[in-house]
Design an enzyme around this catalytic site. Structure first.
Site, short mmCIF file in Angstrom:
data_model
loop_
_atom_site.label_atom_id
_atom_site.label_comp_id
_atom_site.label_asym_id
_atom_site.label_seq_id
_atom_site.Cartn_x
_atom_site.Cartn_y
_atom_site.Cartn_z
CG ASP A 19 -0.10 35.28 -31.14
OD1 ASP A 19 1.09 35.34 -31.08
OD2 ASP A 19 -0.89 35.95 -30.48
CD GLU A 24 0.09 39.16 -25.76
OE1 GLU A 24 1.21 38.34 -25.97
OE2 GLU A 24 -0.17 40.12 -26.55
#
Ligand SMILES: *[C@@H]1O[C@H](CO)[C@@H](O)[C@H](O)[C@H]1NC(C)=O
Ligand SMILES: *[C@@H]1O[C@H](CO)[C@@H](O)[C@H](O)[C@H]1NC(C)=O
Ligand SMILES: *[C@@H]1O[C@H](CO)[C@@H](O)[C@H](O)[C@H]1NC(C)=O
Ligand SMILES: *[C@@H]1O[C@H](CO)[C@@H](O)[C@H](O)[C@H]1NC(C)=O
Length: 487
Positions: free
Chosen positions: A61, A231
């Site tokens: 990420d 998320e």
């Protein structure tokens, strides 16, 4: 009464005068030496020239995407010691223009906690990271929110009073990826989590000083069809509307939609800072239709909203893994709201990577393949009444990918063969052009003004070879692109 801002400054000074635990500078220096020593061992065949990627080891990420002291900062989930996921650090790069990047020392290294995803804000002259501390003692997994500070955007110290948000309101251990911003007198943060019965949701908190947080409301929640966990949430105003961007896990595939293991998409709506109510107006849509796009994060500067995503997918093959690295970021895109959707365009300065040498323009003949070294930008405008088909592969073979437009189905597709197709209907605005970015193992296709964007990893051997299989003449322009991140 002192303003919240002033209180923040006073308390921060107190922390810096002896109350903080330093991440040891020697540990960070040692890690930098390790990275520099390891880099020459990397096999260069799939290494990217103008995308941020793992310097060594694994990245996922994007984190802490922000603008601080005249530069853009981008952090990323990082495990330096192997090209598979491991205890999470925060790697760090900066850029003056979102195109040319510079490596910085690792910003966070794990202590008692793995340093999971989060964001960055600027409080007066201090850069503040808010991130998820993931603690797994073998029996329990606990996720709470931590702070770290920097006065120079290079060296970070963790706050001694961590955690600042110790648990989720319902006790769910899935409680991660804080994205903070400032509005008026307060700081706000949203955090991804889930309900007791396993539906993804996003929680909204508020604070006057970044240390004491008050839970406000559930900003958005899956109705059961939008996954078991949300998320990497992000929330921002775009052209008068509010956008809740997130990466839901566990959405079932439906026709052409949701074919990746996990999705990244958004809900457009309205939001009221007096009631904290987000009212969705447009259903969830995917942000990018390619095979490899996840956990996107945005930042704003000069009135523009920029987004970057992880250019991989969980549990998908990352062929670079055997080369000593894994994972990359997409090029940064600018977002714009158009009717009921978000358009994404490469940031303007991407054009500065075009080399004068090797420029080609004109009609593209059947018997000519176009060949490129590792990088290329290809532009053309096509008639939508006839099909378009391009085959891209390596000069020396390797993976193949077909890009297609069909005037009958009105779909654009990116086909990696073996039924590994991503496709979506395209309703162009006025602009019918295609803009394709190729790097050593990536393909990004922007249709029109960015109505439809695909990001897919593709692994050619040698440079790129592009073959025209269309039934129409394509008036192409192609460029070789410069390197924009040091080896
Ligand atoms: C999680 O860990 C934090 C310390 O990081 C602690 O303050 C908190 O109480 C823990 N929460 C739970 C639910 O165990
Ligand atoms: C591409 O190939 C097709 C068929 O092979 C041909 O009709 C068309 O003119 C070609 N396009 C260009 C731009 O040369
Ligand atoms: C259409 O978009 C392409 C790619 O962004 C751009 O190069 C071109 O100038 C645009 N054409 C028009 C007519 O705006
Ligand atoms: C191109 O046109 C020919 C003849 O009309 C047709 O047989 C062929 O299938 C077309 N190719 C594609 C890719 O549509």
């Amino acid at each position: 009464m002192a303003s919240p801002r002033l209180l923040f400054v006073l308390s921060l000074v107190a922390f810096i005068n002896g109350q903080v635990v330093k991440q040891t500078e020697s540990a960070i220096e040692e890690l930098e030496k390790y990275i520099q020593n390891k880099k020459p061992e990397i096999n260069q065949r799939y290494r990217l020239h103008y995308h941020v990627a793992a310097p060594v080891g694994w990245i996922n990420d994007p984190n802490g995407f922000s603008y601080y002291k005249g530069e853009y900062h981008l952090f990323y989930q990082f495990y330096p010691y192997d090209s598979v996921w491991g205890p999470m650090h925060w790697g760090h790069v900066t850029s003056p223009d979102l195109v040319n990047w510079k490596w910085l020392p690792t910003a966070l290294i794990p202590g008692e906690e793995y340093c999971f995803s989060g964001s960055a804000v600027v409080a007066d002259d201090t850069m503040v990271l808010i991130y998820t501390a993931h603690i797994d003692d073998g029996k329990h997994v606990n996720q709470s929110q931590y702070l770290a500070f920097s006065e120079d955007g290079v060296k970070f110290v963790k706050y001694e009073g961590n955690p600042v948000i110790p648990r989720s309101p319902n006790g769910s251990p899935d409680f991660r990826d804080p994205k903070a911003w400032r509005h008026g007198e307060y700081w706000y943060v949203i955090i991804g989590s889930k309900t007791d019965d396993g539906r993804g949701r996003v929680l909204l908190y508020r604070s006057s000083d970044l240390f004491d947080w008050e839970f406000l409301t559930v900003l958005g929640e899956s109705d059961g069809k939008l996954g078991y966990m949300w998320e990497c949430p992000d929330f921002f105003e775009l052209d008068g509307k509010f956008v809740l961007l997130m990466s839901p896990q566990g959405i079932e595939p439906q026709g052409d939609r949701y074919k990746n293991l996990h999705q990244t998409g958004y809900i457009i709506g309205s939001f009221n800072y007096a009631t904290f109510e987000f009212i969705p107006e447009v259903e969830f849509q995917e942000l990018d239709y390619g095979h490899d796009f996840y956990a996107a994060q945005t930042t704003e500067n000069d009135g523009r909203r920029y987004v970057v995503g992880w250019f991989n997918m969980w549990e998908a093959p990352h062929l670079e893994e055997t080369d000593g690295w894994s994972g990359a970021m997409t090029i940064v895109r600018e977002m714009e709201l158009y009717e009921n959707r978000i358009l994404m365009k490469p940031v303007k300065d991407m054009a500065s990577l075009r080399e004068e040498e090797g420029y080609i323009a004109g009609d593209w003949m059947t018997n000519q393949d176009l060949s490129f070294d590792k990088t290329a930008e290809i532009l053309f405008e096509n008639s939508l009444d006839k099909n378009v088909e391009l085959l891209l592969t390596g000069i020396d073979g390797g993976q193949k990918v077909w890009l297609r437009w069909s005037p009958t189905t009105k779909k654009v597709s990116v086909d990696r063969g073996n039924n590994d197709v991503r496709q979506v209907e395209w309703v162009p605005t006025e602009n019918k052009s295609w803009r394709i970015f190729l790097d050593a193992s990536t393909l990004e296709l922007f249709c029109g003004e960015g109505e439809v964007v695909f990001s897919s990893r593709v692994y050619p051997d040698g440079g790129w070879k592009v073959t025209n299989l269309s039934n129409q003449t394509l008036n192409v322009e192609t460029f070789k692109l410069k390197r924009s991140i040091p080896v």
